[in-house]
Design a protein around this motif. Structure first.
Motif, PDB file in Angstrom:
ATOM      1  N   ALA A 159       0.815  -1.221   0.000  1.00 14.10           N
ATOM      2  CA  ALA A 159       0.000   0.000   0.000  1.00 14.10           C
ATOM      3  C   ALA A 159       0.847   1.269   0.000  1.00 14.10           C
ATOM      4  O   ALA A 159       0.638   2.163  -0.816  1.00 14.10           O
ATOM      5  CB  ALA A 159      -0.939  -0.003   1.203  1.00 14.10           C
ATOM      6  N   SER A 160       1.816   1.342   0.907  1.00  9.93           N
ATOM      7  CA  SER A 160       2.587   2.579   1.065  1.00  9.93           C
ATOM      8  C   SER A 160       3.837   2.640   0.196  1.00  9.93           C
ATOM      9  O   SER A 160       4.427   3.701   0.033  1.00  9.93           O
ATOM     10  CB  SER A 160       3.008   2.750   2.531  1.00  9.93           C
ATOM     11  OG  SER A 160       3.981   1.777   2.870  1.00  9.93           O
ATOM     12  N   LYS A 161       4.258   1.484  -0.335  1.00  9.93           N
ATOM     13  CA  LYS A 161       5.498   1.356  -1.120  1.00  9.93           C
ATOM     14  C   LYS A 161       6.755   1.596  -0.282  1.00  9.93           C
ATOM     15  O   LYS A 161       7.853   1.690  -0.815  1.00  9.93           O
ATOM     16  CB  LYS A 161       5.515   2.286  -2.349  1.00  9.93           C
ATOM     17  CG  LYS A 161       4.329   2.127  -3.282  1.00  9.93           C
ATOM     18  CD  LYS A 161       4.278   0.758  -3.904  1.00  9.93           C
ATOM     19  CE  LYS A 161       3.208   0.680  -4.972  1.00  9.93           C
ATOM     20  NZ  LYS A 161       2.382  -0.496  -4.878  1.00  9.93           N
ATOM     21  N   LYS A 162       6.610   1.670   1.041  1.00  7.28           N
ATOM     22  CA  LYS A 162       7.783   1.841   1.915  1.00  7.28           C
ATOM     23  C   LYS A 162       8.586   0.545   1.952  1.00  7.28           C
ATOM     24  O   LYS A 162       8.016  -0.542   2.075  1.00  7.28           O
ATOM     25  CB  LYS A 162       7.351   2.217   3.334  1.00  7.28           C
ATOM     26  CG  LYS A 162       6.855   3.643   3.454  1.00  7.28           C
ATOM     27  CD  LYS A 162       6.417   3.950   4.870  1.00  7.28           C
ATOM     28  CE  LYS A 162       7.629   4.229   5.732  1.00  7.28           C
ATOM     29  NZ  LYS A 162       7.251   4.723   7.075  1.00  7.28           N
ATOM     30  N   THR A 163       9.902   0.686   1.870  1.00  7.41           N
ATOM     31  CA  THR A 163      10.779  -0.474   1.961  1.00  7.41           C
ATOM     32  C   THR A 163      10.737  -1.030   3.375  1.00  7.41           C
ATOM     33  O   THR A 163      10.929  -0.298   4.345  1.00  7.41           O
ATOM     34  CB  THR A 163      12.225  -0.085   1.592  1.00  7.41           C
ATOM     35  OG1 THR A 163      12.255   0.329   0.232  1.00  7.41           O
ATOM     36  CG2 THR A 163      13.184  -1.260   1.791  1.00  7.41           C
ATOM     37  N   ILE A 164      10.505  -2.325   3.470  1.00  4.77           N
ATOM     38  CA  ILE A 164      10.541  -3.014   4.748  1.00  4.77           C
ATOM     39  C   ILE A 164      11.937  -3.580   4.957  1.00  4.77           C
ATOM     40  O   ILE A 164      12.536  -3.416   6.017  1.00  4.77           O
ATOM     41  CB  ILE A 164       9.483  -4.131   4.795  1.00  4.77           C
ATOM     42  CG1 ILE A 164       8.083  -3.503   4.724  1.00  4.77           C
ATOM     43  CG2 ILE A 164       9.650  -5.004   6.041  1.00  4.77           C
ATOM     44  CD1 ILE A 164       6.972  -4.480   4.414  1.00  4.77           C
ATOM     45  N   CYS A 165      12.473  -4.209   3.922  1.00  2.00           N
ATOM     46  CA  CYS A 165      13.754  -4.880   4.043  1.00  2.00           C
ATOM     47  C   CYS A 165      14.398  -5.013   2.665  1.00  2.00           C
ATOM     48  O   CYS A 165      13.699  -5.196   1.672  1.00  2.00           O
ATOM     49  CB  CYS A 165      13.503  -6.266   4.640  1.00  2.00           C
ATOM     50  SG  CYS A 165      14.965  -7.277   4.827  1.00  2.00           S
ATOM     51  N   LEU A 166      15.711  -4.900   2.631  1.00  2.00           N
ATOM     52  CA  LEU A 166      16.471  -5.127   1.396  1.00  2.00           C
ATOM     53  C   LEU A 166      17.531  -6.177   1.687  1.00  2.00           C
ATOM     54  O   LEU A 166      18.313  -6.031   2.634  1.00  2.00           O
ATOM     55  CB  LEU A 166      17.136  -3.844   0.906  1.00  2.00           C
ATOM     56  CG  LEU A 166      18.000  -4.005  -0.346  1.00  2.00           C
ATOM     57  CD1 LEU A 166      17.140  -4.304  -1.561  1.00  2.00           C
ATOM     58  CD2 LEU A 166      18.848  -2.773  -0.579  1.00  2.00           C
ATOM     59  N   ALA A 167      17.526  -7.251   0.901  1.00  2.00           N
ATOM     60  CA  ALA A 167      18.543  -8.297   1.013  1.00  2.00           C
ATOM     61  C   ALA A 167      19.327  -8.306  -0.283  1.00  2.00           C
ATOM     62  O   ALA A 167      18.776  -8.521  -1.358  1.00  2.00           O
ATOM     63  CB  ALA A 167      17.895  -9.655   1.263  1.00  2.00           C
ATOM     64  N   ASP A 168      20.617  -8.048  -0.167  1.00  2.00           N
ATOM     65  CA  ASP A 168      21.474  -7.928  -1.344  1.00  2.00           C
ATOM     66  C   ASP A 168      22.431  -9.113  -1.420  1.00  2.00           C
ATOM     67  O   ASP A 168      22.762  -9.726  -0.407  1.00  2.00           O
ATOM     68  CB  ASP A 168      22.260  -6.618  -1.274  1.00  2.00           C
ATOM     69  CG  ASP A 168      22.730  -6.165  -2.635  1.00  2.00           C
ATOM     70  OD1 ASP A 168      22.256  -6.686  -3.659  1.00  2.00           O
ATOM     71  OD2 ASP A 168      23.589  -5.271  -2.679  1.00  2.00           O
ATOM     72  N   ASP A 169      22.871  -9.402  -2.625  1.00  2.00           N
ATOM     73  CA  ASP A 169      23.857 -10.472  -2.866  1.00  2.00           C
ATOM     74  C   ASP A 169      23.409 -11.826  -2.327  1.00  2.00           C
ATOM     75  O   ASP A 169      24.110 -12.474  -1.551  1.00  2.00           O
ATOM     76  CB  ASP A 169      25.224 -10.100  -2.281  1.00  2.00           C
ATOM     77  CG  ASP A 169      25.853  -8.924  -3.002  1.00  2.00           C
ATOM     78  OD1 ASP A 169      25.626  -8.777  -4.221  1.00  2.00           O
ATOM     79  OD2 ASP A 169      26.566  -8.144  -2.356  1.00  2.00           O
ATOM     80  N   ILE A 170      22.236 -12.264  -2.754  1.00  2.00           N
ATOM     81  CA  ILE A 170      21.764 -13.604  -2.423  1.00  2.00           C
ATOM     82  C   ILE A 170      22.267 -14.521  -3.528  1.00  2.00           C
ATOM     83  O   ILE A 170      21.890 -14.365  -4.690  1.00  2.00           O
ATOM     84  CB  ILE A 170      20.230 -13.667  -2.324  1.00  2.00           C
ATOM     85  CG1 ILE A 170      19.700 -12.576  -1.382  1.00  2.00           C
ATOM     86  CG2 ILE A 170      19.781 -15.051  -1.881  1.00  2.00           C
ATOM     87  CD1 ILE A 170      18.203 -12.412  -1.415  1.00  2.00           C
ATOM     88  N   VAL A 171      23.141 -15.452  -3.166  1.00  2.00           N
ATOM     89  CA  VAL A 171      23.795 -16.306  -4.154  1.00  2.00           C
ATOM     90  C   VAL A 171      23.236 -17.720  -4.073  1.00  2.00           C
ATOM     91  O   VAL A 171      23.208 -18.327  -2.995  1.00  2.00           O
ATOM     92  CB  VAL A 171      25.323 -16.343  -3.937  1.00  2.00           C
ATOM     93  CG1 VAL A 171      25.996 -17.230  -4.981  1.00  2.00           C
ATOM     94  CG2 VAL A 171      25.907 -14.926  -3.974  1.00  2.00           C
ATOM     95  N   PHE A 172      22.819 -18.225  -5.228  1.00  2.00           N
ATOM     96  CA  PHE A 172      22.378 -19.609  -5.361  1.00  2.00           C
ATOM     97  C   PHE A 172      23.336 -20.319  -6.301  1.00  2.00           C
ATOM     98  O   PHE A 172      23.783 -19.740  -7.287  1.00  2.00           O
ATOM     99  CB  PHE A 172      20.956 -19.687  -5.926  1.00  2.00           C
ATOM    100  CG  PHE A 172      19.932 -19.115  -5.000  1.00  2.00           C
ATOM    101  CD1 PHE A 172      19.370 -19.887  -3.992  1.00  2.00           C
ATOM    102  CD2 PHE A 172      19.541 -17.796  -5.118  1.00  2.00           C
ATOM    103  CE1 PHE A 172      18.441 -19.352  -3.125  1.00  2.00           C
ATOM    104  CE2 PHE A 172      18.610 -17.241  -4.258  1.00  2.00           C
ATOM    105  CZ  PHE A 172      18.056 -18.032  -3.251  1.00  2.00           C
ATOM    106  N   VAL A 173      23.622 -21.566  -6.003  1.00  2.00           N
ATOM    107  CA  VAL A 173      24.527 -22.366  -6.818  1.00  2.00           C
ATOM    108  C   VAL A 173      23.779 -23.602  -7.305  1.00  2.00           C
ATOM    109  O   VAL A 173      23.095 -24.277  -6.517  1.00  2.00           O
ATOM    110  CB  VAL A 173      25.777 -22.786  -6.017  1.00  2.00           C
ATOM    111  CG1 VAL A 173      26.664 -23.722  -6.831  1.00  2.00           C
ATOM    112  CG2 VAL A 173      26.564 -21.553  -5.586  1.00  2.00           C
ATOM    113  N   ARG A 174      23.926 -23.881  -8.601  1.00  2.00           N
ATOM    114  CA  ARG A 174      23.354 -25.106  -9.143  1.00  2.00           C
ATOM    115  C   ARG A 174      24.252 -26.269  -8.739  1.00  2.00           C
ATOM    116  O   ARG A 174      25.476 -26.183  -8.833  1.00  2.00           O
ATOM    117  CB  ARG A 174      23.259 -25.047 -10.661  1.00  2.00           C
ATOM    118  CG  ARG A 174      22.645 -26.321 -11.217  1.00  2.00           C
ATOM    119  CD  ARG A 174      22.409 -26.277 -12.673  1.00  2.00           C
ATOM    120  NE  ARG A 174      21.727 -27.509 -13.062  1.00  2.00           N
ATOM    121  CZ  ARG A 174      21.643 -27.934 -14.285  1.00  2.00           C
ATOM    122  NH1 ARG A 174      22.165 -27.226 -15.274  1.00  2.00           N
ATOM    123  NH2 ARG A 174      21.021 -29.053 -14.567  1.00  2.00           N
ATOM    124  N   VAL A 175      23.612 -27.336  -8.259  1.00  2.00           N
ATOM    125  CA  VAL A 175      24.366 -28.510  -7.844  1.00  2.00           C
ATOM    126  C   VAL A 175      23.844 -29.756  -8.554  1.00  2.00           C
ATOM    127  O   VAL A 175      22.678 -29.823  -8.948  1.00  2.00           O
ATOM    128  CB  VAL A 175      24.308 -28.726  -6.308  1.00  2.00           C
ATOM    129  CG1 VAL A 175      24.996 -27.591  -5.566  1.00  2.00           C
ATOM    130  CG2 VAL A 175      22.877 -28.905  -5.824  1.00  2.00           C
TER     131      VAL A 175
END
Length: 142
Positions: free
Chosen positions: A90-106
């Motif tokens: 509704a407000s467009k306010k940022t709640i949380c930012l998570a940066d550099d989330i790395v996933f690896v294919r195995v």
């Protein structure tokens, strides 16, 4: 950044201060980012390797609808790095930012990293085709 998913903050998602519990937000971020990475790389044989800086900006309370914006930041030989922005719908306010989330294919048997064969350019083309098939204006930027 594309906002791809939403969740309703329920009573069992709250901490002692009646705000969204940080641990619940992190659980949602890992799940949403994993789904995004699975769709981008077209494989579900991924593991979370790393989550970089996490910044909590504002609270979410019971009844708030939060949405998850995801963008591909980098594509490696066996990995994909994404950023996730959680904001109040509704407000467009940022709640949380998570940066550099790395996933690896195995490899599903050995659990060792394997090449995924994707490039940043290829993923961008894939997004544009998806948007056209949905008959939606792209406007996607990295």
């Amino acid at each position: 950044m594309r906002f791809l998913s939403r969740r309703l903050v329920m009573p069992n998602d709250l901490n002692y201060a009646n705000a969204l519990f940080g641990g619940r937000a992190l659980e949602w971020i890992d799940e949403e980012a994993a789904i995004y990475a699975i769709c981008q790389l077209e494989t579900n044989c991924l593991v979370t390797k790393h989550i970089g800086e996490i910044s909590f900006e504002s609270p979410a309370t019971q009844g708030d609808i939060v949405e998850f914006g995801l963008v591909t930041k980098k594509v490696g030989r066996t990995s994909i790095t994404v950023t996730c922005l959680v904001r109040n719908k509704a407000s467009k306010k940022t709640i949380c930012l998570a940066d550099d989330i790395v996933f690896v294919r195995v490899d599903p048997l050995t659990r060792q990293p394997v090449e995924h064969g994707k490039t940043m350019e290829g993923l961008q083309s894939q997004i544009e085709l998806e948007m056209k098939s949905l008959n939606v204006e792209s406007g996607v930027t990295n």
